[in-house]
Design an enzyme around this catalytic site. Structure first.
Site, PDB file in Angstrom:
ATOM      1  N   TYR A   1       2.432  15.597   1.680  1.00  0.00           N
ATOM      2  CA  TYR A   1       2.883  14.148   2.309  1.00  0.00           C
ATOM      3  C   TYR A   1       4.365  14.515   3.584  1.00  0.00           C
ATOM      4  CZ  TYR A   1       4.963   9.506   2.065  1.00  0.00           C
ATOM      5  OH  TYR A   1       5.674   8.229   2.631  1.00  0.00           O
TER       6      TYR A   1
ATOM      7  N   GLY B   1      -1.252   7.938 -10.977  1.00  0.00           N
ATOM      8  CA  GLY B   1      -1.881   8.840 -10.393  1.00  0.00           C
ATOM      9  C   GLY B   1      -3.092   8.072  -9.503  1.00  0.00           C
TER      10      GLY B   1
ATOM     11  N   SER C   1       1.699   3.900  -9.756  1.00  0.00           N
ATOM     12  CA  SER C   1       2.858   3.059 -10.865  1.00  0.00           C
ATOM     13  C   SER C   1       3.856   3.260 -10.557  1.00  0.00           C
ATOM     14  CB  SER C   1       1.584   3.805 -11.886  1.00  0.00           C
ATOM     15  OG  SER C   1       1.607   5.152 -11.013  1.00  0.00           O
TER      16      SER C   1
ATOM     17  N   ASP D   1       5.631   0.633  -0.520  1.00  0.00           N
ATOM     18  CA  ASP D   1       4.807   0.246  -2.371  1.00  0.00           C
ATOM     19  C   ASP D   1       5.907  -0.422  -2.141  1.00  0.00           C
ATOM     20  OD1 ASP D   1       3.839   1.612  -1.036  1.00  0.00           O
ATOM     21  OD2 ASP D   1       4.136   3.676  -3.011  1.00  0.00           O
TER      22      ASP D   1
END
Ligand code: GLA
Length: 360
Positions: free
Chosen positions: A209, A110, A115, A160
């Site tokens: 987002y 978070g 992650s 990512d």
């Protein structure tokens, strides 16, 4: 009789030096893989099930190996990534065998340090490998993104996953998210990358987002271009969201040049301009992230900015390596005194790409 070696797949999180909310617009990003990663130990399972436990997260995940489970219905909720990855690789023709997985991660959750992508990448590689398939790394990034979208429903870009799959020790990655060309750029020894968590988790990140991404797509459609990568600054001057994307792309390229030239001041200035654009034009910052960026600079960082999607999580900064510890400690003290929140800070080393190890 000796036991067969166990397989472990590991995939790092990332910190993005510059270039946020550009990846899903076909733009440029400059992340680096972290030396913190998700590790999955793979052992044979039973009864056509994929089971998973985690050293950090509660519960036992138990999903069908053929991908029939709806990821959004899986409990515990981190198991949605397992079910999403099983579905995503199955749809690419991989037959996933029964497996027992043990998941462990040193990527802070978070935080804007990816992650979840580290987990999705490690799962994708582990499941495909168990099914006897070696995915091309760009394909693996797409499959891992698909797994994440199935798990959480947020339409992310590919930064990512690519950072995790192409990371190089002591290098940042200049990624062209339109062509998926990747250039590794060495991070000079005397530049330190500072990461500071503001002490508040990301909130609203998912809905906001998706809303920002939709705004960028609307702007591109109105201009008649495939993505905002193809728009000029003149075309977007009156639209703050699109203006952020177009100016951020230019900053990423300038920052890559400055990194090649070990020009810390220019890198810092570009990071500050990026933060201002994310704050004012894209409106994804928070008062805490603004304060943290300001205090990092006051403490001696050459520049800093929020990193990742925004709405909480981490700021990233740069400083001369010899000053890095002092800058972080000073900024953390002042931030805590001013905000009452406890920041978590560390100096980030660029780590290696996702990969496999055999353990005895
Ligand atoms: C999240 C997404 C990435 C990227 C960043 C913002 O981390 O997963 O694809 O869009 O936000 O740059």
């Amino acid at each position: 009789m000796s036991r067969p070696p166990k397989v472990q797949w590991h995939a790092p999180g990332r910190v993005n030096l510059i270039g946020d909310h550009t990846d899903y617009c076909g733009g440029f990003v400059l992340p680096m893989a972290l030396d913190r990663e998700c590790v999955i130990t793979v052992a044979p399972g039973a009864a056509d099930r994929v089971n998973a436990t985690s050293l950090q997260l509660e519960g036992v995940v138990d999903v069908a190996a053929d991908g029939r489970d709806d990821p959004r219905a899986v409990e515990p909720s981190w198991g949605r990534f397992v079910a999403g990855a099983v579905q995503a690789v199955t749809e690419r023709g991989v037959r996933v065998p029964a497996l027992d997985l043990e998941v462990s991660s040193t990527v802070p959750a978070g935080s804007g340090l990816s992650s979840s992508s580290a987990l999705a990448v490690a799962l994708t590689l582990a499941l495909a490998d168990a099914g006897g398939v070696e995915l091309d790394r760009r394909d693996a990034a797409r499959v891992a993104l698909d797994a994440e979208v199935r798990a959480v429903g947020v339409p992310g870009g590919l930064m990512d996953q690519l950072a995790s799959l192409f990371g190089q020790v002591d290098h940042a990655l200049l990624i062209d998210c339109r062509s998926l060309d990747i250039e590794a750029i060495p991070i000079p020894d005397d530049i330190a990358v500072l990461v500071a968590h503001c002490g508040l988790p990301r909130t609203l990140a998912d809905s906001e987002y998706a809303e920002r991404r939709a705004a960028c797509e609307r702007a591109a459609a109105a201009l008649g271009v495939a993505t905002l990568r193809n728009a000029t600054i003149e075309q977007v001057r009156e639209n703050p969201r699109a203006r952020h994307v177009v100016t951020e792309n230019a900053r990423v390229l300038a920052c890559a040049d400055a990194l090649r030239a070990n020009d810390l001041d220019t890198i810092g200035a570009l990071m500050l301009a990026s933060h201002a654009s994310l704050r004012d034009d894209f409106e994804v910052s928070t008062p805490q992230l603004d304060l943290l960026v300001e205090l990092l600079v006051e403490a001696g960082a050459a520049g800093a900015r929020l990193t990742g999607a925004g709405f909480g999580g981490c700021a990233v900064g740069v400083a001369r390596s010899r000053d890095a510890h002092n800058v972080l400690a000073r900024a953390a003290d002042r931030y805590q005194a001013a905000s009452g929140l406890e920041p978590t800070v560390f100096i980030a080393r660029a780590g290696p790409a996702a990969g496999r190890t055999l353990i005895a």
